[in-house]
Design a protein around this motif. Structure first.
Motif, mmCIF file in Angstrom:
data_model
loop_
_atom_site.group_PDB
_atom_site.id
_atom_site.type_symbol
_atom_site.label_atom_id
_atom_site.label_comp_id
_atom_site.label_asym_id
_atom_site.label_seq_id
_atom_site.Cartn_x
_atom_site.Cartn_y
_atom_site.Cartn_z
ATOM 1 N N ILE A 49 35.371 16.518 74.191
ATOM 2 C CA ILE A 49 34.000 16.045 73.966
ATOM 3 C C ILE A 49 34.021 14.523 74.018
ATOM 4 N N ALA A 50 33.184 13.976 74.889
ATOM 5 C CA ALA A 50 33.221 12.527 75.113
ATOM 6 C C ALA A 50 31.825 11.933 75.060
ATOM 7 N N ASP A 51 31.665 10.866 74.294
ATOM 8 C CA ASP A 51 30.402 10.120 74.334
ATOM 9 C C ASP A 51 30.632 8.816 75.099
ATOM 10 N N ASP A 52 29.810 7.805 74.864
ATOM 11 C CA ASP A 52 29.962 6.580 75.660
ATOM 12 C C ASP A 52 30.933 5.585 75.036
ATOM 13 N N VAL B 109 27.323 18.191 81.117
ATOM 14 C CA VAL B 109 26.635 17.090 80.426
ATOM 15 C C VAL B 109 25.595 17.697 79.480
ATOM 16 N N LEU B 110 25.692 17.326 78.212
ATOM 17 C CA LEU B 110 24.757 17.830 77.204
ATOM 18 C C LEU B 110 24.077 16.643 76.519
ATOM 19 N N ASN B 111 23.090 16.915 75.668
ATOM 20 C CA ASN B 111 22.281 15.826 75.099
ATOM 21 C C ASN B 111 22.933 15.082 73.952
ATOM 22 N N THR B 112 23.586 15.825 73.078
ATOM 23 C CA THR B 112 24.110 15.185 71.863
ATOM 24 C C THR B 112 25.517 15.726 71.561
ATOM 25 N N ILE B 113 26.240 14.985 70.728
ATOM 26 C CA ILE B 113 27.555 15.462 70.297
ATOM 27 C C ILE B 113 27.395 16.783 69.542
ATOM 28 N N GLU B 114 26.324 16.902 68.747
ATOM 29 C CA GLU B 114 26.086 18.141 68.003
ATOM 30 C C GLU B 114 26.010 19.329 68.967
ATOM 31 N N GLU B 115 25.324 19.119 70.083
ATOM 32 C CA GLU B 115 25.229 20.185 71.087
ATOM 33 C C GLU B 115 26.607 20.504 71.671
ATOM 34 N N CYS B 116 27.375 19.448 71.919
ATOM 35 C CA CYS B 116 28.730 19.654 72.466
ATOM 36 C C CYS B 116 29.565 20.497 71.499
#
Lengths: 429, 429
Positions: A238-241, A305-312
């Motif tokens: 899981i990766a954000d920016d 690609v998903l909207n939020t970390i919570e979704e991931c």
């Protein structure tokens, strides 16, 4: 890798499906080998080692001198690295010992649990191109800490009839009590049944190919238990920016090189990160000796690609990955949301290969969705917890009437009698 | 019962053999039912309930009103007894929760485990003559304490289409979330696969006949795990000259009445005690409603006279009984010697039926020798332990070089790269 942008929840379950593996039906072959081992003992082991491995070993059991001689040939630098890993694995697993808690559930009724080591355990280490000495550490160290009396290691001999030096070094320093040069179905069968040379064990651990997996399933029918259901290795990242795409690419590849049936998934909240990771991945994969394997894995793999970390995390819980890397600076905020995973790596410097080798956690983990109901190997895997109870006459007078009523209602009169015969005497005292 | 006086050690292994059970081969039937459930869902469940149970249920799922109405019909005395058992089982299992221990295995490398409930669990309660509401308590209470979200109970309807009141009472007070009137292979198949009515679960618990056992084995191939390998119930009693033979006889019979394939063993250091127990046994068995079953079990059963309690325990460890009663005044002196057993009952007032119903310990235990490598059901059975790790840049600098060396030696270059790519950046900082 296939890229999927913001799939709806209704699509998640299909995206969580593992690639279907076209397995061989090995039931018949396994049954035959096991039956011959039952009948012929060592003779069957030699026969199948010649047939499957093309080798006629002089003997199955390695002598302590043979083990020591080969172990000493392990390069000094590797010996030191193995010692670093060993120390950390010992620290982590050593703290998994439980203390006894006595509970007086009712006055006069004391119940508790005590741990006992499984007496005889078998460790299987596959042969093939890579000598998996790290798995020796992951299995023999907790076995030794648990107090298992007999720690049997089976591993197939190479074409020269020998066992890899580093495997023997790891066996030697972790307290493996005996090593046998035998692999495949016949190794698992030998440990499940017992032969003149190879002892029957109570539980069998370790990875292996389809043949070994089929044999472990057969071993269960012979009264032996096994560590975990088998399945190909997998990672979900899981990766954000706040991640480094080069690191993410390296982590995905470290899983992808395992075998062509592995799977890697990247979930990202940031489309640019996903794209940059794919670019880095394509560059890095080119330099790998196991490039062909990695490329096959990547074909089964997805970037989502998903909207939020919570979704991931919600997606990850549905997939139940063996390894979960939550990269990025805020990883620790999401610990409580993780429900289904084997082992979790937090932040930009907790790469999966740390847990594979040397951080201290175990690398034998539930795959293929079994993380929904199974834990990875730990000290618990090498012990049983036995319940004890001590009831005083007063204690039996307290709970006896309830037992008698329940037993009668279940139409188990003898269960009721075992209580009432004692209560009657106590009344007359 | 066959009596054996002071057998030599060489004879022990043969004496430890369980009676061979001539099992049906149910693989094909089970496979067929599972495939139809996959294809037809509920329709297959109705079909096989009609075929196997001779009933066409109106619906599979019981409504909360139906559950409440039947539960309330449970006799008041039985409700109170069940509440006594519930309170003790809750106390014992509630203390099995683990606290988190963080371990810094190397400076900058922190590892720990956290428990998570298995989200969806299935409980199977057999039908037949005796309504096993006690098993509902033993499985649903730890599931609830663990925090399982969905606790699904399947049990076959009686000929009147109804479920036993006490089973529903136990389900209601323990937090079972849904009840389905379906039994046998089709119940296990429904929970392993999921249908329109019955949800797919992650792990299936509970006892059953050969059909249920075969179905649980099949469920494992569908990615569901199960509680324990199946086997007939058994008790081993160790008695010296400080026991009451009437009590021992009652305890042996409480096991013998379970089913004709059960086994009971009496080990005694005192020949007169053994003889007196047999006399008491023959008198007590005559008054039992389940006399025929008990007599069949006793045919498979043995009285063995040995020299010392230590010898009796050594024999017991070889046999690995589901239930072990160490009767007599000095029972507690031998706790440390017990290595293989499911649950142990100490002294003259700790009868097995106490643990079967109300002392607080669990009655779902390993049989058939599996006590060598398996624990009984506990809170642990309803959770997974997930490992976590957080490594700082300094931590990776500490263990990274060892990881890189080990990965290279296992010919897993991408594993090594995942570390070195980060170490290179850290050097340049």
């Amino acid at each position: 890798m296939q890229t999927i942008i913001q799939p709806g929840r209704a699509e998640w379950e299909a995206l969580c499906q593992r690639p279907k593996i076209q397995g061989l039906n090995l039931d018949e072959l396994t049954q035959q080998v096991f039956k011959e081992i039952e009948r012929d003992g060592d003779r069957a082991i030699y026969k199948y080692t010649a047939l499957f491995d093309g080798i006629v070993p002089q003997s199955l059991k390695l002598t302590p001198a043979e083990i020591a001689e080969c172990a000493a040939k392990t390069p000094e630098e590797l010996q030191q690295a193995i010692q670093v890993a060993k120390a950390n694995i010992e620290k982590f697993h050593g703290l998994q010992k439980e203390t006894i808690s006595y509970v007086e559930t009712t006055p006069g009724v004391v119940c508790w649990r005590e741990s006992r080591a499984i007496e005889k355990v078998g460790i299987y280490i596959p042969g093939g191109s890579a000598p998996l000495f790290s798995t020796v550490l992951m299995l023999a160290i907790p076995a030794r800490i648990a107090g298992c009396k007999q720690i049997v290691l089976c591993t197939p001999p190479g074409q020269d009839g020998k066992i890899n030096d580093a495997i023997l070094y790891a066996a030697q320093i972790t307290g493996v009590t005996e090593v046998y040069a035998v692999g495949g179905i016949q190794a698992i069968g030998a440990m499940a049944i017992g032969t003149e040379s190879v002892p029957k064990v109570d539980k069998i651990f370790g990875p292996g190919n389809q043949y070994v997996t089929a044999a472990k399933q057969m071993a269960v029918r012979y009264g032996t238990t096994i560590d975990l259901p088998a399945g190909p290795s997998e990672v979900l990242v899981i990766a954000d920016d706040t991640v480094n795409p080069e690191y993410i690419a390296a982590d995905l590849l470290s899983q992808a090189e395992h075998g062509p049936d592995s799977q890697v998934l990247l979930l990202s909240t940031d489309k640019a990160v996903a794209e940059d990771t794919l670019v880095a991945l394509n560059r890095q994969v080119d330099r790998l000796p196991r490039k062909d394997i990695a490329l096959k894995t990547l074909k089964n793999s997805k970037v989502i690609v998903l909207n939020t970390i919570e979704e991931c995390i919600a997606f990850s819980n549905m997939y139940a990955p063996e390894h979960l890397i939550i990269a990025g600076d805020t990883a620790e905020n999401y610990i409580d949301r993780v429900v289904n995973a084997g082992s979790v790596f937090l932040g930009n410097y907790s790469c999966e290969s740390a847990g594979d080798y040397a951080s201290g956690t175990n690398h034998t983990l539930p795959t293929n969705g079994y993380a929904k109901s199974c834990s990875g190997v730990s000290l618990d895997s090498f012990i049983k917890k036995i319940t004890f109870q001590k009831i005083t006459p007063a204690g039996l007078q307290n709970i006896g009437p309830a037992i008698a009523v329940m037993a009668k209602a279940e139409q188990l009169d003898a269960h009721s009698n075992a209580v009432t015969i004692r209560l009657k005497d106590l009344k007359n005292v």
